[in-house]
Design an enzyme around this catalytic site. Structure first.
Site, PDB file in Angstrom:
ATOM      1  N   SER A 199     -61.679-108.860  31.248  1.00 46.39           N
ATOM      2  CA  SER A 199     -61.081-110.206  30.865  1.00 46.39           C
ATOM      3  C   SER A 199     -61.574-110.372  29.183  1.00 46.39           C
ATOM      4  CB  SER A 199     -61.534-111.172  31.328  1.00 46.39           C
ATOM      5  OG  SER A 199     -61.321-112.374  30.945  1.00 46.39           O
ATOM      6  N   TYR A 206     -66.524-117.365  36.145  1.00 50.45           N
ATOM      7  CA  TYR A 206     -65.396-116.403  35.852  1.00 50.45           C
ATOM      8  C   TYR A 206     -66.069-115.499  34.850  1.00 50.45           C
ATOM      9  CZ  TYR A 206     -60.809-114.219  35.084  1.00 50.45           C
ATOM     10  OH  TYR A 206     -59.703-113.420  34.601  1.00 50.45           O
TER      11      TYR A 206
HETATM   12  P1  NAI Z   1     -53.084-113.270  40.576  1.00 50.39           P
HETATM   13  O1  NAI Z   1     -53.570-114.465  41.107  1.00 50.39           O
HETATM   14  O2  NAI Z   1     -51.580-113.370  40.331  1.00 50.39           O
HETATM   15  O3  NAI Z   1     -53.243-111.867  41.441  1.00 50.39           O
HETATM   16  C1  NAI Z   1     -54.496-112.099  41.965  1.00 50.39           C
HETATM   17  C2  NAI Z   1     -54.752-110.766  43.197  1.00 50.39           C
HETATM   18  O4  NAI Z   1     -55.640-110.770  43.609  1.00 50.39           O
HETATM   19  C3  NAI Z   1     -53.714-111.208  44.333  1.00 50.39           C
HETATM   20  O5  NAI Z   1     -52.943-109.941  44.761  1.00 50.39           O
HETATM   21  C4  NAI Z   1     -54.390-111.712  45.342  1.00 50.39           C
HETATM   22  O6  NAI Z   1     -53.815-111.562  46.689  1.00 50.39           O
HETATM   23  C5  NAI Z   1     -55.700-110.740  45.260  1.00 50.39           C
HETATM   24  N1  NAI Z   1     -56.994-111.333  45.694  1.00 50.39           N
HETATM   25  C6  NAI Z   1     -57.618-112.642  45.268  1.00 50.39           C
HETATM   26  N2  NAI Z   1     -58.976-112.878  46.163  1.00 50.39           N
HETATM   27  C7  NAI Z   1     -58.621-111.689  46.781  1.00 50.39           C
HETATM   28  C8  NAI Z   1     -59.685-111.117  47.759  1.00 50.39           C
HETATM   29  N3  NAI Z   1     -60.630-112.168  48.126  1.00 50.39           N
HETATM   30  N4  NAI Z   1     -59.630-110.145  48.441  1.00 50.39           N
HETATM   31  C9  NAI Z   1     -58.420-109.344  48.206  1.00 50.39           C
HETATM   32  N5  NAI Z   1     -57.532-109.812  47.261  1.00 50.39           N
HETATM   33  C10 NAI Z   1     -57.675-110.941  46.544  1.00 50.39           C
HETATM   34  O7  NAI Z   1     -53.805-113.032  39.346  1.00 50.39           O
HETATM   35  P2  NAI Z   1     -53.410-111.997  38.163  1.00 50.39           P
HETATM   36  O8  NAI Z   1     -53.376-112.820  36.618  1.00 50.39           O
HETATM   37  O9  NAI Z   1     -52.602-110.931  38.221  1.00 50.39           O
HETATM   38  O10 NAI Z   1     -55.189-111.438  37.836  1.00 50.39           O
HETATM   39  C11 NAI Z   1     -55.311-110.066  38.432  1.00 50.39           C
HETATM   40  C12 NAI Z   1     -56.573-109.675  37.606  1.00 50.39           C
HETATM   41  O11 NAI Z   1     -56.663-109.757  36.175  1.00 50.39           O
HETATM   42  C13 NAI Z   1     -57.663-110.605  38.061  1.00 50.39           C
HETATM   43  O12 NAI Z   1     -59.117-110.065  38.131  1.00 50.39           O
HETATM   44  C14 NAI Z   1     -57.977-111.611  36.863  1.00 50.39           C
HETATM   45  O13 NAI Z   1     -59.122-112.124  36.852  1.00 50.39           O
HETATM   46  C15 NAI Z   1     -57.667-110.390  35.786  1.00 50.39           C
HETATM   47  N6  NAI Z   1     -57.146-111.162  34.496  1.00 50.39           N
HETATM   48  C16 NAI Z   1     -56.296-111.958  34.623  1.00 50.39           C
HETATM   49  C17 NAI Z   1     -55.657-112.409  33.150  1.00 50.39           C
HETATM   50  C18 NAI Z   1     -54.368-113.160  33.079  1.00 50.39           C
HETATM   51  O14 NAI Z   1     -54.225-113.720  32.071  1.00 50.39           O
HETATM   52  N7  NAI Z   1     -53.551-113.269  34.112  1.00 50.39           N
HETATM   53  C19 NAI Z   1     -56.204-112.196  31.982  1.00 50.39           C
HETATM   54  C20 NAI Z   1     -57.541-111.258  32.291  1.00 50.39           C
HETATM   55  C21 NAI Z   1     -58.038-110.653  33.387  1.00 50.39           C
END
Ligand code: NAI
Length: 261
Positions: A146, A159
């Site tokens: 991130s 985070y």
């Molecule tokens: P999102 O909330 O749309 O997707 C998160 C995913 O992680 C989902 O598929 C959910 O089911 C899964 N998840 C959450 N807790 C879980 C658990 N305990 N066990 C298994 N799966 C679990 O989020 P997004 O935005 O797609 O984020 C994905 C990754 O990218 C994360 O690690 C986030 O920190 C990172 N990220 C996102 C950014 C953004 O601007 N959206 C920026 C930088 C990093």
């Protein structure tokens, strides 16, 4: 033209948190290029729904529930994937959660809930998958970091700590597993519109600030992460390990100060 240098065809790819957002876009992109992709989320029916909705092209999407905060479920997941596919070429550690609040309001359970998924879960999955990759003497692991990896944003302390840890873990594992043929890198997205962040970026002040400080003058979409993930999973990055690549529209390139044109 398909270029073997950037190919993920016939790879076995495991994506934690592949049911939506960034993980889902990467899973879909890999499957459309002929990869067999195992997607995981906490809930089996959500994973199955996502698998039905994803256009897998010539590849395949296999949904398996796994809460990465549970070491037992991680072990069961990897045993099942190993039994079915007999190897894992690429692991993408995407599963992540956030709770935004000032440090003084962060409870112990907030802290643990975030670190257990974002950092400890990612480590345990990396370690378990490495045991399969070591057998083959090859593999690529990609950790989703991130902007908080290098400099924390305000009011997301646990985070930020987890994502700084992700980058450190990436380097530490690259050191240990490099001699065995496993590469470990991190992909650090900038501001990407997903379910995790949509509400935040619907605020006009936040949006104006984000656009002003992103040289490409837009927020990211999940698909923006795909090319770098393919690069890190393919032969094109064969001599690259221990690195964190920022895919952020230039946000970390420097400061956009108000000097005028
Ligand atoms: P999102 O909330 O749309 O997707 C998160 C995913 O992680 C989902 O598929 C959910 O089911 C899964 N998840 C959450 N807790 C879980 C658990 N305990 N066990 C298994 N799966 C679990 O989020 P997004 O935005 O797609 O984020 C994905 C990754 O990218 C994360 O690690 C986030 O920190 C990172 N990220 C996102 C950014 C953004 O601007 N959206 C920026 C930088 C990093």
């Amino acid at each position: 033209m398909s270029d073997p240098l950037f190919s993920v065809t016939d790879q076995i790819t495991l994506v934690s948190g592949g049911t939506r957002g960034i993980g889902r876009a990467i899973a879909e992109g890999f499957a459309q290029r002929g990869s067999r992709v195992i997607i995981t989320g906490r809930d089996q029916s959500a994973a199955e729904r996502a698998a039905e909705q994803i256009d897998a092209g010539p590849g395949e999407i296999v949904p398996i529930a796994c809460d990465v905060a549970s070491p037992d479920q991680i072990d069961q997941l990897v045993s099942r994937v190993d039994a079915q596919f007999e190897r894992i070429d690429t692991l993408i550690n995407v599963a992540g959660v956030n709770r935004r609040k000032p440090a003084l309001e962060v409870s112990e359970s907030d802290y643990d809930a975030i670190l257990d998924v974002n950092l400890k879960g990612a480590f345990l999955l990396s370690q378990r998958v490495a045991r399969v990759m070591l057998r083959e003497g090859a593999g690529s692991q990609i950790n989703i970091a991130s902007l908080n990896t290098d400099r924390p944003l305000r009011n997301v302390l646990p985070y930020a700590v987890s994502k700084a840890g992700m980058s450190s873990m990436t380097r530490a594992l690259a050191l240990e597993w490099g001699p065995s043929g496993i590469r470990v890198n991190a992909l650090a997205p900038g501001f990407v519109l997903t379910d995790l962040t949509r509400k935040l970026w619907s605020d006009e002040t936040m949006q104006a600030w984000g656009l002003e400080h992103t040289p490409q003058r837009r927020l990211g979409v999940p698909e923006d992460m795909l090319g770098t993930a393919i690069f890190l999973a393919s032969a094109a990055s064969a001599f690259l390990t221990g690195q964190t690549i920022f895919v952020d529209g230039g946000f970390t390139a420097g400061w956009n100060w108000p000097i005028g044109d």
